[in-house]
Write a protein that holds these residues in place. Structure first.
Motif, PDB file in Angstrom:
ATOM      1  N   UNK A   1      71.211  33.959  26.476  1.00 24.97           N
ATOM      2  CA  UNK A   1      70.477  34.173  24.965  1.00 24.97           C
ATOM      3  C   UNK A   1      70.108  32.655  24.561  1.00 24.97           C
ATOM      4  N   UNK A   2      68.871  32.453  23.870  1.00 27.96           N
ATOM      5  CA  UNK A   2      68.249  31.350  23.560  1.00 27.96           C
ATOM      6  C   UNK A   2      67.549  31.178  22.340  1.00 27.96           C
ATOM      7  N   UNK A   3      68.064  30.571  21.480  1.00 35.33           N
ATOM      8  CA  UNK A   3      67.802  30.470  19.990  1.00 35.33           C
ATOM      9  C   UNK A   3      66.772  29.417  20.011  1.00 35.33           C
ATOM     10  N   UNK A   4      65.662  29.699  19.005  1.00 35.82           N
ATOM     11  CA  UNK A   4      64.708  28.686  18.712  1.00 35.82           C
ATOM     12  C   UNK A   4      64.256  28.823  17.286  1.00 35.82           C
ATOM     13  N   UNK A   5      63.379  28.016  16.998  1.00 33.04           N
ATOM     14  CA  UNK A   5      62.629  28.236  15.383  1.00 33.04           C
ATOM     15  C   UNK A   5      63.275  27.278  14.462  1.00 33.04           C
ATOM     16  N   UNK A   6      64.307  26.727  14.761  1.00 33.84           N
ATOM     17  CA  UNK A   6      64.940  25.696  13.710  1.00 33.84           C
ATOM     18  C   UNK A   6      63.759  24.749  13.242  1.00 33.84           C
ATOM     19  N   UNK A   7      64.153  24.017  12.054  1.00 30.33           N
ATOM     20  CA  UNK A   7      63.216  22.864  11.696  1.00 30.33           C
ATOM     21  C   UNK A   7      63.710  22.613  10.226  1.00 30.33           C
ATOM     22  N   UNK A   8      62.809  21.768   9.614  1.00 31.80           N
ATOM     23  CA  UNK A   8      63.171  21.289   8.342  1.00 31.80           C
ATOM     24  C   UNK A   8      62.123  22.222   7.297  1.00 31.80           C
ATOM     25  N   UNK A   9      62.856  22.676   6.237  1.00 36.35           N
ATOM     26  CA  UNK A   9      62.319  23.372   5.276  1.00 36.35           C
ATOM     27  C   UNK A   9      62.753  23.262   4.051  1.00 36.35           C
TER      28      UNK A   9
ATOM     29  N   UNK B   1      72.926  48.042  24.646  1.00 34.57           N
ATOM     30  CA  UNK B   1      74.135  48.284  25.085  1.00 34.57           C
ATOM     31  C   UNK B   1      74.926  47.150  24.398  1.00 34.57           C
ATOM     32  N   UNK B   2      74.614  46.221  23.646  1.00 31.47           N
ATOM     33  CA  UNK B   2      75.380  45.247  22.901  1.00 31.47           C
ATOM     34  C   UNK B   2      75.304  44.970  21.557  1.00 31.47           C
ATOM     35  N   UNK B   3      75.951  44.325  20.822  1.00 31.80           N
ATOM     36  CA  UNK B   3      75.849  44.057  19.488  1.00 31.80           C
ATOM     37  C   UNK B   3      75.262  42.449  19.489  1.00 31.80           C
ATOM     38  N   UNK B   4      74.431  42.159  18.689  1.00 29.53           N
ATOM     39  CA  UNK B   4      73.964  40.884  18.703  1.00 29.53           C
ATOM     40  C   UNK B   4      74.374  40.360  17.203  1.00 29.53           C
ATOM     41  N   UNK B   5      74.593  39.208  17.233  1.00 31.62           N
ATOM     42  CA  UNK B   5      74.933  38.341  16.051  1.00 31.62           C
ATOM     43  C   UNK B   5      74.267  37.068  15.831  1.00 31.62           C
ATOM     44  N   UNK B   6      74.344  36.772  14.542  1.00 34.52           N
ATOM     45  CA  UNK B   6      73.786  35.204  14.215  1.00 34.52           C
ATOM     46  C   UNK B   6      74.726  34.794  13.515  1.00 34.52           C
ATOM     47  N   UNK B   7      75.091  33.251  13.988  1.00 37.84           N
ATOM     48  CA  UNK B   7      76.311  32.492  13.281  1.00 37.84           C
ATOM     49  C   UNK B   7      75.658  30.966  13.049  1.00 37.84           C
ATOM     50  N   UNK B   8      76.438  30.487  12.443  1.00 33.09           N
ATOM     51  CA  UNK B   8      75.841  29.036  11.977  1.00 33.09           C
ATOM     52  C   UNK B   8      77.236  28.075  11.813  1.00 33.09           C
ATOM     53  N   UNK B   9      76.932  26.769  12.031  1.00 32.30           N
ATOM     54  CA  UNK B   9      77.953  25.781  11.808  1.00 32.30           C
ATOM     55  C   UNK B   9      77.468  24.365  11.027  1.00 32.30           C
ATOM     56  N   UNK B  10      77.961  24.433   9.943  1.00 28.23           N
ATOM     57  CA  UNK B  10      77.614  23.365   9.300  1.00 28.23           C
ATOM     58  C   UNK B  10      78.365  22.102   9.601  1.00 28.23           C
ATOM     59  N   UNK B  11      78.031  20.829   9.229  1.00 28.78           N
ATOM     60  CA  UNK B  11      78.733  19.834   9.638  1.00 28.78           C
ATOM     61  C   UNK B  11      80.040  19.687   8.620  1.00 28.78           C
ATOM     62  N   UNK B  12      81.093  19.418   9.748  1.00 28.64           N
ATOM     63  CA  UNK B  12      82.540  19.590   9.040  1.00 28.64           C
ATOM     64  C   UNK B  12      83.084  20.849   8.634  1.00 28.64           C
TER      65      UNK B  12
ATOM     66  N   UNK C   1      73.528  24.149  12.106  1.00 29.80           N
ATOM     67  CA  UNK C   1      73.029  24.623  13.278  1.00 29.80           C
ATOM     68  C   UNK C   1      73.188  26.090  13.472  1.00 29.80           C
ATOM     69  N   UNK C   2      72.168  26.936  13.992  1.00 31.09           N
ATOM     70  CA  UNK C   2      72.406  28.339  14.119  1.00 31.09           C
ATOM     71  C   UNK C   2      72.332  28.555  15.558  1.00 31.09           C
ATOM     72  N   UNK C   3      73.416  29.720  15.752  1.00 27.78           N
ATOM     73  CA  UNK C   3      73.447  30.521  17.142  1.00 27.78           C
ATOM     74  C   UNK C   3      73.376  31.803  16.778  1.00 27.78           C
ATOM     75  N   UNK C   4      72.588  32.155  17.908  1.00 26.98           N
ATOM     76  CA  UNK C   4      72.673  33.770  18.272  1.00 26.98           C
ATOM     77  C   UNK C   4      73.850  34.080  19.490  1.00 26.98           C
ATOM     78  N   UNK C   5      74.548  35.078  19.479  1.00 28.42           N
ATOM     79  CA  UNK C   5      75.597  35.621  20.381  1.00 28.42           C
ATOM     80  C   UNK C   5      75.501  37.233  20.679  1.00 28.42           C
TER      81      UNK C   5
END
Length: 120
Positions: free
Chosen positions: A4-12, A31-42, A93-97
């Motif tokens: 999996x490779x996430x892309x498209x982040x930036x400043x908005x 055949x899979x479930x796909x999810x989006x996650x994020x983790x903010x600092x701290x 930071x946003x992740x796909x899984x």
């Protein structure tokens, strides 16, 4: 090999929109479930949204409901996270899984993250 490779982040700016992409390879998305996650600092990692074609399970976090949606391309090789009405607290930071079959299972495959910064 599941990849999996996430892309498209930036400043908005706050109130703006951004679309993240998650390129999937090595497996059949149906055949899979796909999810989006994020983790903010701290902060702990937060699950935002999930969709599975296998068992029809879905999930959307209250924090993004009505603002973020998941879609895929026709070939089902790329998943997207459409983010609208963005807020500074969406900065993370946003992740796909992926996980076999259902959104109800623990995710075992992760892409690298992509940074999203929302300015006020």
């Amino acid at each position: 090999e599941v990849q999996l490779q996430a892309s498209g982040g930036g400043l908005v700016q706050a109130g703006g929109s951004l679309r993240l992409s998650c390129a999937a390879s090595g497996f059949k998305i149906d055949d899979y479930a796909i999810g989006w996650f994020r983790q903010a600092p701290g902060k702990e990692r937060e699950e935002l949204s999930c969709i599975s074609s296998s068992d029809g399970s879905t999930y959307t976090a209250d924090s993004v409901r009505g603002r973020f949606t998941i879609s895929s391309d026709i070939a089902k090789t790329t998943l997207y996270l459409h983010m609208n009405s963005m807020k500074p607290e969406d900065t993370a930071v946003y992740y796909c899984a992926a996980v076999e079959y259902s959104c109800h299972y623990d995710f075992g495959y992760w892409g690298q993250g992509t940074l999203v910064t929302v300015s006020s």
